[in-house]
Write an enzyme that holds these catalytic residues in place. Structure first.
Site, PDB file in Angstrom:
ATOM      1  CG  HIS A  91      64.853  22.117 -11.588  1.00 49.73           C
ATOM      2  ND1 HIS A  91      63.666  22.752 -11.080  1.00 49.73           N
ATOM      3  CD2 HIS A  91      65.800  22.781 -11.571  1.00 49.73           C
ATOM      4  CE1 HIS A  91      63.270  24.024 -11.023  1.00 49.73           C
ATOM      5  NE2 HIS A  91      65.417  24.143 -11.413  1.00 49.73           N
ATOM      6  N   GLY A 149      81.324  26.997  -2.600  1.00 47.44           N
ATOM      7  CA  GLY A 149      80.474  25.777  -3.566  1.00 47.44           C
ATOM      8  C   GLY A 149      81.128  25.470  -4.445  1.00 47.44           C
ATOM      9  N   GLY A 185      81.209  22.617  -7.079  1.00 44.29           N
ATOM     10  CA  GLY A 185      79.773  22.167  -7.658  1.00 44.29           C
ATOM     11  C   GLY A 185      79.244  22.791  -8.732  1.00 44.29           C
ATOM     12  CE  LYS A 203      66.145  23.193  -7.386  1.00 41.41           C
ATOM     13  NZ  LYS A 203      67.042  23.979  -6.531  1.00 41.41           N
TER      14      LYS A 203
HETATM   15  N1  LIG Z   1      70.225  31.016  -8.132  1.00 40.65           N
HETATM   16  C1  LIG Z   1      69.942  30.622  -9.237  1.00 40.65           C
HETATM   17  O1  LIG Z   1      69.858  30.814 -10.505  1.00 40.65           O
HETATM   18  C2  LIG Z   1      70.652  29.138  -9.851  1.00 40.65           C
HETATM   19  C3  LIG Z   1      70.729  28.394  -8.134  1.00 40.65           C
HETATM   20  N2  LIG Z   1      70.955  27.286  -7.767  1.00 40.65           N
HETATM   21  C4  LIG Z   1      71.094  26.552  -6.353  1.00 40.65           C
HETATM   22  O2  LIG Z   1      72.917  27.233  -6.152  1.00 40.65           O
HETATM   23  C5  LIG Z   1      72.721  26.312  -5.008  1.00 40.65           C
HETATM   24  C6  LIG Z   1      73.651  24.613  -5.465  1.00 40.65           C
HETATM   25  O3  LIG Z   1      73.622  24.569  -6.852  1.00 40.65           O
HETATM   26  P1  LIG Z   1      74.530  23.004  -7.252  1.00 40.65           P
HETATM   27  O4  LIG Z   1      75.577  24.345  -7.947  1.00 40.65           O
HETATM   28  O5  LIG Z   1      73.537  22.003  -7.928  1.00 40.65           O
HETATM   29  O6  LIG Z   1      74.767  21.819  -6.853  1.00 40.65           O
HETATM   30  P2  LIG Z   1      76.473  21.421  -6.187  1.00 40.65           P
HETATM   31  O7  LIG Z   1      75.363  19.678  -4.880  1.00 40.65           O
HETATM   32  O8  LIG Z   1      76.687  20.560  -7.188  1.00 40.65           O
HETATM   33  O9  LIG Z   1      77.500  22.933  -5.806  1.00 40.65           O
HETATM   34  C7  LIG Z   1      77.271  22.600  -4.171  1.00 40.65           C
HETATM   35  C8  LIG Z   1      78.479  22.770  -3.993  1.00 40.65           C
HETATM   36  O10 LIG Z   1      78.878  23.414  -2.298  1.00 40.65           O
HETATM   37  C9  LIG Z   1      79.440  22.234  -1.651  1.00 40.65           C
HETATM   38  N3  LIG Z   1      78.842  22.799  -0.280  1.00 40.65           N
HETATM   39  C10 LIG Z   1      78.258  22.572   0.148  1.00 40.65           C
HETATM   40  N4  LIG Z   1      77.866  22.774   1.662  1.00 40.65           N
HETATM   41  C11 LIG Z   1      79.103  23.593   1.765  1.00 40.65           C
HETATM   42  C12 LIG Z   1      79.699  24.755   2.272  1.00 40.65           C
HETATM   43  N5  LIG Z   1      79.415  25.055   3.888  1.00 40.65           N
HETATM   44  N6  LIG Z   1      80.535  25.909   2.403  1.00 40.65           N
HETATM   45  C13 LIG Z   1      81.504  25.558   0.734  1.00 40.65           C
HETATM   46  N7  LIG Z   1      80.856  24.507   0.132  1.00 40.65           N
HETATM   47  C14 LIG Z   1      79.782  23.922  -0.026  1.00 40.65           C
HETATM   48  C15 LIG Z   1      79.367  21.338  -1.890  1.00 40.65           C
HETATM   49  O11 LIG Z   1      80.317  20.716  -1.662  1.00 40.65           O
HETATM   50  P3  LIG Z   1      79.802  18.837  -1.364  1.00 40.65           P
HETATM   51  O12 LIG Z   1      78.887  18.184  -2.807  1.00 40.65           O
HETATM   52  O13 LIG Z   1      80.802  18.158  -0.621  1.00 40.65           O
HETATM   53  O14 LIG Z   1      78.360  18.897  -0.584  1.00 40.65           O
HETATM   54  C16 LIG Z   1      79.186  21.078  -3.541  1.00 40.65           C
HETATM   55  O15 LIG Z   1      80.301  21.060  -3.725  1.00 40.65           O
HETATM   56  C17 LIG Z   1      71.297  25.695  -4.698  1.00 40.65           C
HETATM   57  O16 LIG Z   1      70.813  25.527  -3.880  1.00 40.65           O
HETATM   58  C18 LIG Z   1      70.504  25.256  -6.138  1.00 40.65           C
HETATM   59  O17 LIG Z   1      69.560  25.414  -6.297  1.00 40.65           O
HETATM   60  C19 LIG Z   1      71.185  26.388  -8.786  1.00 40.65           C
HETATM   61  C20 LIG Z   1      71.102  27.046 -10.638  1.00 40.65           C
HETATM   62  C21 LIG Z   1      70.935  28.394 -10.266  1.00 40.65           C
HETATM   63  O1  LIG Z   2      69.031  23.836  -8.388  1.00 44.07           O
HETATM   64  C1  LIG Z   2      69.539  24.270  -9.534  1.00 44.07           C
HETATM   65  O2  LIG Z   2      69.390  23.428 -10.672  1.00 44.07           O
HETATM   66  C2  LIG Z   2      68.332  25.351  -9.558  1.00 44.07           C
HETATM   67  N1  LIG Z   2      68.134  26.296  -9.027  1.00 44.07           N
HETATM   68  C3  LIG Z   2      66.925  27.406  -8.612  1.00 44.07           C
HETATM   69  C4  LIG Z   2      66.027  27.577  -7.955  1.00 44.07           C
HETATM   70  O3  LIG Z   2      65.731  26.535  -7.061  1.00 44.07           O
HETATM   71  O4  LIG Z   2      64.968  27.763  -8.932  1.00 44.07           O
HETATM   72  C5  LIG Z   2      67.271  28.377  -9.895  1.00 44.07           C
HETATM   73  C6  LIG Z   2      67.106  27.219 -10.695  1.00 44.07           C
HETATM   74  O5  LIG Z   2      65.530  27.195 -11.238  1.00 44.07           O
HETATM   75  C7  LIG Z   2      68.308  25.997 -11.097  1.00 44.07           C
END
Ligand SMILES: NC(=O)C1=CN([C@@H]2O[C@H](COP(=O)(O)OP(=O)(O)OC[C@H]3O[C@@H](n4cnc5c(N)ncnc54)[C@H](OP(=O)(O)O)[C@@H]3O)[C@@H](O)[C@H]2O)C=CC1
Ligand SMILES: O=C(O)C1=N[C@H](C(=O)O)C[C@H](O)C1
Length: 270
Positions: free
Chosen positions: A136, A11, A14, A140
């Site tokens: 958020h 990812g 992203g 999301k």
């Molecule tokens: N645990 C934590 O602290 C946090 C967790 N998150 C979580 O992380 C995840 C990503 O968030 P975020 O970065 O905002 O999302 P984004 O949509 O910005 O990024 C996700 C990326 O993954 C790519 N992707 C989708 N499917 C695949 C695959 N099969 N293999 C590889 N890459 C793939 C997407 O491509 P495309 O754009 O083409 O779909 C995109 O580039 C979410 O589930 C979010 O809730 C987010 C922030 C903090």
């Molecule tokens: O999608 C996000 O941005 C985030 N996802 C995680 C969640 O679903 O809790 C962590 C954080 O809140 C950001």
């Protein structure tokens, strides 16, 4: 000097993945072996001898990625949300066949968010009423957030342990969704709004007083120390770990006896 940890990010194009790839590049004890996104083959992980994969993709993609990682003995640090008991069951099954492999599922990598969950669990037994509001950015995919769901589960667990009754709520008619989602008896409300990143309030109430615990992630840099901590620790934590708190507070997992030999166990909360 010890060899750097060989880390790939899934990812990587992203919002989170691009920051994580840069954080790995900047870390002296890590080497970025691959920055993969949707169109890239997971075979790159084995071809580059990757030790740890960081998954920051999408709820629809994460399970397939983890099946590949676990089957090939690649440890995984997972921020991607959308976890259900059914999904955990599949992951445990794969881990049972590869007991030396570690997977961390971290609903939130933010240190303040991890503390919020801990404080909320601590406060839960003292208040009759509790609701969670998460806020958020509008891109999301999942609602409620993984953090809010986990927070509500921890609160519900503490209420059960304390023998608290169901919350008071006289609502007898409502528009669908007006009282939020019911997560284990705790109402959880999700706001999606341009300008926000990731925020959460836990509201407690009892006779004559309320307590609000609020956490704000102003940018995605706030998650990076937690991502790096997960990468540093997962190689020595076989099985399933749910929640960064186990690494942050150096807590030993409590595992069912049958799983204490290194097979797929679950640290508290899995
Ligand atoms: N645990 C934590 O602290 C946090 C967790 N998150 C979580 O992380 C995840 C990503 O968030 P975020 O970065 O905002 O999302 P984004 O949509 O910005 O990024 C996700 C990326 O993954 C790519 N992707 C989708 N499917 C695949 C695959 N099969 N293999 C590889 N890459 C793939 C997407 O491509 P495309 O754009 O083409 O779909 C995109 O580039 C979410 O589930 C979010 O809730 C987010 C922030 C903090
Ligand atoms: O999608 C996000 O941005 C985030 N996802 C995680 C969640 O679903 O809790 C962590 C954080 O809140 C950001």
């Amino acid at each position: 000097m010890t060899n750097p940890i060989r880390v790939a990010v899934l990812g990587a194009q992203g919002r989170m993945g691009s920051e994580a790839a840069q954080a790995v590049r900047d870390a002296e004890d890590m080497e970025l072996t691959a920055a993969l996104d949707r169109e890239d083959s997971l075979d790159t992980l084995t071809a580059t001898d990757t030790e740890v994969a960081v998954d920051l993709t999408h709820p629809d993609a994460v399970l397939g990625n983890l099946e590949f990682c676990v089957r090939h003995g690649v440890h995984a640090v997972v921020g991607t949300t959308g976890w259900t008991e059914e999904r955990f069951g599949k992951l445990r099954g794969w881990l049972a066949e590869k007991p030396a492999t570690g997977v961390l599922i971290a609903p939130n990598f933010g240190i303040g968010a991890v503390l919020t969950m801990r404080f909320a669990r601590e406060a839960a037994r003292f208040f009759e009423s509790v609701e969670v509001v998460e806020l958020h950015h509008p891109r999301k995919a999942d609602a409620p957030s993984g953090t809010a769901a986990r927070t509500a589960q921890l609160i519900a667990e503490a209420r059960r342990e304390a023998g608290l009754a169901a919350q008071p709520d006289a609502t007898s008619t409502q528009l669908d969704g007006a009282r939020g989602a019911d997560v284990d008896g705790v109402p959880v409300h999700a706001v999606r709004m341009r300008g926000l990143v990731a925020h959460q309030e836990v509201l407690f109430g009892d006779e004559g007083e309320t307590l609000t615990i609020r956490h704000d992630s102003m940018n995605r840099g706030s998650f990076m120390p937690g991502v790096l901590l997960g990468v540093r620790r997962i190689g020595t934590a076989p099985g399933l770990t749910v929640g960064l708190e186990h690494f942050l507070f150096n807590e030993e997992p409590s595992r069912p006896a049958a799983e204490s030999d290194g097979a797929a166990g679950t640290r508290r909360g899995g």
